[in-house]
Design an enzyme around this catalytic site. Sequence first.
Site, PDB file in Angstrom:
ATOM      1  N   GLU A 229      48.900  62.223  14.415  1.00 31.61           N
ATOM      2  CA  GLU A 229      50.235  62.416  13.855  1.00 31.61           C
ATOM      3  C   GLU A 229      50.988  63.498  14.633  1.00 31.61           C
ATOM      4  O   GLU A 229      52.169  63.333  14.951  1.00 31.61           O
ATOM      5  CB  GLU A 229      50.120  62.778  12.364  1.00 31.61           C
ATOM      6  CG  GLU A 229      51.425  63.060  11.657  1.00 31.61           C
ATOM      7  CD  GLU A 229      52.455  61.932  11.736  1.00 31.61           C
ATOM      8  OE1 GLU A 229      52.108  60.813  12.139  1.00 31.61           O
ATOM      9  OE2 GLU A 229      53.633  62.207  11.409  1.00 31.61           O
TER      10      GLU A 229
ATOM     11  N   CYS B 282      69.179  48.490  11.964  1.00 35.27           N
ATOM     12  CA  CYS B 282      70.534  48.121  11.608  1.00 35.27           C
ATOM     13  C   CYS B 282      70.865  48.504  10.155  1.00 35.27           C
ATOM     14  O   CYS B 282      70.031  48.361   9.268  1.00 35.27           O
ATOM     15  CB  CYS B 282      70.814  46.636  11.774  1.00 35.27           C
ATOM     16  SG  CYS B 282      70.444  46.024  13.418  1.00 35.27           S
TER      17      CYS B 282
ATOM     18  N   HIS C  38      35.188  61.279  28.595  1.00 31.62           N
ATOM     19  CA  HIS C  38      34.873  59.921  29.041  1.00 31.62           C
ATOM     20  C   HIS C  38      36.030  59.313  29.832  1.00 31.62           C
ATOM     21  O   HIS C  38      36.144  58.097  29.929  1.00 31.62           O
ATOM     22  CB  HIS C  38      34.482  59.042  27.845  1.00 31.62           C
ATOM     23  CG  HIS C  38      33.223  59.517  27.188  1.00 31.62           C
ATOM     24  ND1 HIS C  38      31.974  59.270  27.713  1.00 31.62           N
ATOM     25  CD2 HIS C  38      33.035  60.284  26.089  1.00 31.62           C
ATOM     26  CE1 HIS C  38      31.060  59.845  26.940  1.00 31.62           C
ATOM     27  NE2 HIS C  38      31.677  60.468  25.951  1.00 31.62           N
TER      28      HIS C  38
ATOM     29  N   ARG D  40      69.226  54.104  10.710  1.00 31.49           N
ATOM     30  CA  ARG D  40      68.623  52.774  10.804  1.00 31.49           C
ATOM     31  C   ARG D  40      68.853  52.128  12.172  1.00 31.49           C
ATOM     32  O   ARG D  40      68.291  51.073  12.475  1.00 31.49           O
ATOM     33  CB  ARG D  40      69.205  51.846   9.733  1.00 31.49           C
ATOM     34  CG  ARG D  40      69.039  52.357   8.332  1.00 31.49           C
ATOM     35  CD  ARG D  40      69.606  51.369   7.344  1.00 31.49           C
ATOM     36  NE  ARG D  40      68.898  50.115   7.405  1.00 31.49           N
ATOM     37  CZ  ARG D  40      67.775  49.837   6.774  1.00 31.49           C
ATOM     38  NH1 ARG D  40      67.230  50.761   6.018  1.00 31.49           N
ATOM     39  NH2 ARG D  40      67.209  48.670   6.889  1.00 31.49           N
TER      40      ARG D  40
ATOM     41  N   LYS E  35      54.511  62.902  16.632  1.00 35.70           N
ATOM     42  CA  LYS E  35      55.727  63.688  16.338  1.00 35.70           C
ATOM     43  C   LYS E  35      56.324  64.217  17.635  1.00 35.70           C
ATOM     44  O   LYS E  35      57.513  64.130  17.869  1.00 35.70           O
ATOM     45  CB  LYS E  35      55.410  64.889  15.435  1.00 35.70           C
ATOM     46  CG  LYS E  35      55.280  64.684  13.966  1.00 35.70           C
ATOM     47  CD  LYS E  35      56.487  64.215  13.221  1.00 35.70           C
ATOM     48  CE  LYS E  35      56.702  62.752  13.295  1.00 35.70           C
ATOM     49  NZ  LYS E  35      56.006  61.849  12.491  1.00 35.70           N
TER      50      LYS E  35
ATOM     51  N   GLU F  52      57.698  61.295  20.041  1.00 38.49           N
ATOM     52  CA  GLU F  52      58.848  60.501  19.594  1.00 38.49           C
ATOM     53  C   GLU F  52      60.165  61.274  19.602  1.00 38.49           C
ATOM     54  O   GLU F  52      61.211  60.703  19.836  1.00 38.49           O
ATOM     55  CB  GLU F  52      58.606  59.799  18.257  1.00 38.49           C
ATOM     56  CG  GLU F  52      58.672  60.628  17.021  1.00 38.49           C
ATOM     57  CD  GLU F  52      58.457  59.809  15.744  1.00 38.49           C
ATOM     58  OE1 GLU F  52      58.937  58.678  15.657  1.00 38.49           O
ATOM     59  OE2 GLU F  52      57.804  60.332  14.815  1.00 38.49           O
TER      60      GLU F  52
ATOM     61  N   ASN G  46      71.260  42.285   9.453  1.00 42.78           N
ATOM     62  CA  ASN G  46      70.112  43.145   9.767  1.00 42.78           C
ATOM     63  C   ASN G  46      68.884  42.254   9.710  1.00 42.78           C
ATOM     64  O   ASN G  46      68.613  41.638   8.678  1.00 42.78           O
ATOM     65  CB  ASN G  46      70.018  44.273   8.719  1.00 42.78           C
ATOM     66  CG  ASN G  46      68.725  45.065   8.838  1.00 42.78           C
ATOM     67  OD1 ASN G  46      68.145  45.159   9.902  1.00 42.78           O
ATOM     68  ND2 ASN G  46      68.279  45.616   7.720  1.00 42.78           N
ATOM     69  N   GLY G  47      68.147  42.166  10.821  1.00 42.50           N
ATOM     70  CA  GLY G  47      66.949  41.328  10.854  1.00 42.50           C
ATOM     71  C   GLY G  47      66.899  40.526  12.136  1.00 42.50           C
ATOM     72  O   GLY G  47      67.554  40.878  13.123  1.00 42.50           O
TER      73      GLY G  47
ATOM     74  N   TRP H 208      70.604  48.520  15.850  1.00 44.52           N
ATOM     75  CA  TRP H 208      69.447  48.797  16.707  1.00 44.52           C
ATOM     76  C   TRP H 208      69.162  47.467  17.393  1.00 44.52           C
ATOM     77  O   TRP H 208      68.747  46.501  16.748  1.00 44.52           O
ATOM     78  CB  TRP H 208      68.247  49.242  15.864  1.00 44.52           C
ATOM     79  CG  TRP H 208      67.063  49.634  16.685  1.00 44.52           C
ATOM     80  CD1 TRP H 208      66.823  50.863  17.237  1.00 44.52           C
ATOM     81  CD2 TRP H 208      65.936  48.817  17.031  1.00 44.52           C
ATOM     82  NE1 TRP H 208      65.641  50.849  17.916  1.00 44.52           N
ATOM     83  CE2 TRP H 208      65.070  49.609  17.807  1.00 44.52           C
ATOM     84  CE3 TRP H 208      65.574  47.499  16.775  1.00 44.52           C
ATOM     85  CZ2 TRP H 208      63.864  49.128  18.316  1.00 44.52           C
ATOM     86  CZ3 TRP H 208      64.379  47.018  17.281  1.00 44.52           C
ATOM     87  CH2 TRP H 208      63.538  47.831  18.040  1.00 44.52           C
TER      88      TRP H 208
ATOM     89  N   LYS I 252      64.813  54.134  11.990  1.00 47.99           N
ATOM     90  CA  LYS I 252      63.966  54.607  10.904  1.00 47.99           C
ATOM     91  C   LYS I 252      63.106  53.510  10.298  1.00 47.99           C
ATOM     92  O   LYS I 252      61.912  53.667  10.134  1.00 47.99           O
ATOM     93  CB  LYS I 252      64.850  55.239   9.819  1.00 47.99           C
ATOM     94  CG  LYS I 252      64.103  55.749   8.606  1.00 47.99           C
ATOM     95  CD  LYS I 252      63.455  57.059   8.907  1.00 47.99           C
ATOM     96  CE  LYS I 252      62.693  57.635   7.736  1.00 47.99           C
ATOM     97  NZ  LYS I 252      61.713  58.631   8.200  1.00 47.99           N
TER      98      LYS I 252
HETATM   99  O1  M6R Z   1      58.521  53.106   6.624  1.00 44.09           O
HETATM  100  P1  M6R Z   1      57.119  53.025   7.144  1.00 44.09           P
HETATM  101  O2  M6R Z   1      56.252  54.130   6.640  1.00 44.09           O
HETATM  102  O3  M6R Z   1      56.489  51.694   6.950  1.00 44.09           O
HETATM  103  O4  M6R Z   1      57.280  53.246   8.713  1.00 44.09           O
HETATM  104  C1  M6R Z   1      56.171  53.172   9.561  1.00 44.09           C
HETATM  105  C2  M6R Z   1      56.501  53.707  10.926  1.00 44.09           C
HETATM  106  O5  M6R Z   1      57.548  52.967  11.498  1.00 44.09           O
HETATM  107  C3  M6R Z   1      56.907  55.185  10.895  1.00 44.09           C
HETATM  108  O6  M6R Z   1      55.918  55.973  10.321  1.00 44.09           O
HETATM  109  C4  M6R Z   1      57.183  55.675  12.334  1.00 44.09           C
HETATM  110  O7  M6R Z   1      56.008  55.710  13.066  1.00 44.09           O
HETATM  111  C5  M6R Z   1      57.883  57.028  12.317  1.00 44.09           C
HETATM  112  N1  M6R Z   1      58.922  57.044  13.293  1.00 44.09           N
HETATM  113  C6  M6R Z   1      57.009  58.153  12.655  1.00 44.09           C
HETATM  114  O8  M6R Z   1      57.666  59.358  12.632  1.00 44.09           O
END
Ligand code: M6R
Length: 608
Positions: free
Chosen positions: A481, A2, A504, A27, A485, A488, A101-102, A75, A603
Amino acid sequence: MCGIVGYVGLEQAAPVLLQGLGKLEYRGYDSAGIAVYQNGIFTIKTKGRLTDLKEKIKKEDITLSGKIGIGHTRWATHGAPSDVNSHPHSSENGRISVVHNGIIENYMELKEMLLKKGRKFVSETDTEIIAQLFDDCYNGDMVETMIEVIGKIRGAYALGVLCTEHPDQIVAVRKDSPLLVGLGEKENYIASDIPALLEYTRDYYLLEDNEIVLLKQNSVTLFDLNKKEIKKEVFHVTWDVSAAEKDGYDYFMMKEIVEQPEGLRKTIFPRLKEQAIQLDHISLTQQDVKNINKIHIVACGSAWHASIVGKYVIEKVSRIPVEVDLASEFRYRNPILQKNDLCIIVSQSGETADTLAALREAKKHGVRVLSIVNVVGSSIARESDDVLYTWAGPEIAVATTKGYSTQLSVMYLLALYFGAAKEHIGKEEMAKYIQDLKKVPEDVESLLSLEERIKTLAKEYAQSKDVFVIGRGIDYAAAMEGSLKLKEISYIHSEAYAAGELKHGTISLIEDGTLVVAIATQEALFEKLVSNIKEVKARGARVIAMAVEGNDDIEKVADEVFYIPKTNELFSASSTVVPMQLLAYYIAVERGCDVDKPRNLAKSVTVE
Ligand code: M6R
C-alpha cells in the site's frame, strides 16, 4: 470513470452543471463539457480540466440561458482526450445529446449498422453511437426509445439524454455504472455521485440497474423495462456538506489522511461490545461461520492490499483458510468455489467494475457474499448478501487513505468475529484484542504528528528514481500500500517487496542512494528484517525504517526511523501506513504533482 450531471428546473442549468462537475472531477478529468437546451441543444466542450471549460465559456462570451442541461467530466476510454471526443455527444442531426459513463462493448457492430444507414460519425467514442442509435430508434417517446436503445447496447452505462423535441425532459438510465436522481423543489437532477448535488438537495433516488428515469422540472417518474412505473424509497443524506469540501486543506488527500482517526472510531466502536464483536445487520450466524470452509477475498488496488492484511489477520485469529484474489483475475480464472465458502468483496466506491463482476461470479456459484463498502447504496452494497460499511465518509482524492484504513479495521473486526465463532479465542483473549483495537484510532492520530518531520524528509527524497518498500508478513502487505501511494501520486517508480525475496533478483536494482523503506513491526521477524536492511545498506541504499517503539536497535542500521506505538502487531498496518501516506503526499507536493488528480487515473474504475 467519468462524472455525469443533469439539471432541469427554473434556474439557469449551466452554473448547476459546472458546479456539480467540479465535485465529480475526481471521477475523470481529461475533458469536460455541457449541453443546454436554448432554442435547440447548445453544446460546449473541451479537452482538459473543468477550468479549461469555464475559460472557454468565458472567452467565447457565450450566454447559457437554458434551464435544462447535461454535463460530463471524462476519463478517456474510446479515443484520446480531445475536444471532439469530449461529451456530450450528439446525433448527426443535433436532435439528441448524450452523456455517458461506462463502456459500450458492442459499439463496433452498432457503428457498422448505423454507417450502413448512412450516418456519419465525428468522434472515436462509443458514446456517439448511443446518440446516433437513440436518434435512429426515436419514436416520439423518450422512455420507449430508451428501452429500445438499452435493448440493443451491451456493456456498462449511466446515460443522460436530451432531445430537442422534448425540451422539458431528461431521460436517464444506469447499468453497472452509478447514477442517482436528486429531488429538489421545482427542480430535479441526475448525477454520478451525491457530492455533486449536496448543495441543492439531500433527497435522492438510488437507481437500480435498468431503471429508467424521466426527469422534468416538477416531476420524476421511474420506469422498468416494460415501461411500468416503479415506486422507490427516498434516500436521505445526513452528512454535512463540508464532508465533501476541502475545508482549508490544500488537497483532499491531506484532509482525508487527517480524518482517519474519526473514520476508524466510527467504523470500529459501535461494533465493539465488552467481550464480543457485534456485527449488526449481517445475517451470517455463528453456525454459518462454523461451517465456513474457505474465505475468498476479492478486490482491486488498495482494497486488495487491505485484503492481504485481512488474510494474515483472519487466518491467524480464526484459522479459516483465506485466499485473496485481484478481482480482474478472479472473474476469469474459473475459481474453485464451494458451497460452504464465503466470498468477501472489498471496495471503497462499491462501483469498481471488476470487483462487481467478481461478486456476481461468486453469486453465480451459489456462494454467500459479504462486502466491505464505503459508499452507501452502491452497486456492490446492494448486490451483496451482507454489507459491512466502512464509515470513512466521502473520499474524494483519487489516492485512497481513509478508505483503506477503515477497510483494515473491518478486517480486524471480522477476524475477531470469526475467531470467536470458531472458538479459537476465548473471552479473556477477546477482551484483550478489543482493548487493543480501541487503541487503533489514537495510534493513527499520534502518527499524524510526524507530518513536519516527513515534510522535511520529502525534500531530500523527492527526486528519487526508484523507491523500494520492504517488509515481511503483515509488513509486506502494508509495504504494497505504501508503495502504491507513492507511485500513483508522485510518479516515482516504486515496488513493494517481501524482504526475504529481494535477493532473488530485485536487489540488483539497488545502487548508491536508492531509497528503501523498511517496515519491521513483527517481533518474530524483526531480526530477519534487520539483516535485510543490512543487505541493502551494503549496496548503497538509504533506509527509512519503521519499527515499534522500544526496538531502538534498528537505529544502528537505518538512516531514519519512525516509531509506531506498541500495540497488537496484528493491527500494525493501520499505523505503518500513516507515515507512508504522509511521505507520498509530501514527495508529490515537492514534485509539483496534482495530488488529488494524478495523471491517467480516476477515482472509481467502472470499466474493465
Ligand atoms: O473503489 P474501490 O475500493 O473498489 O477501488 C479500488 C482501486 O481502484 C483503488 O483502491 C485504487 O487502487 C486507488 N487509486 C488507490 O489509491
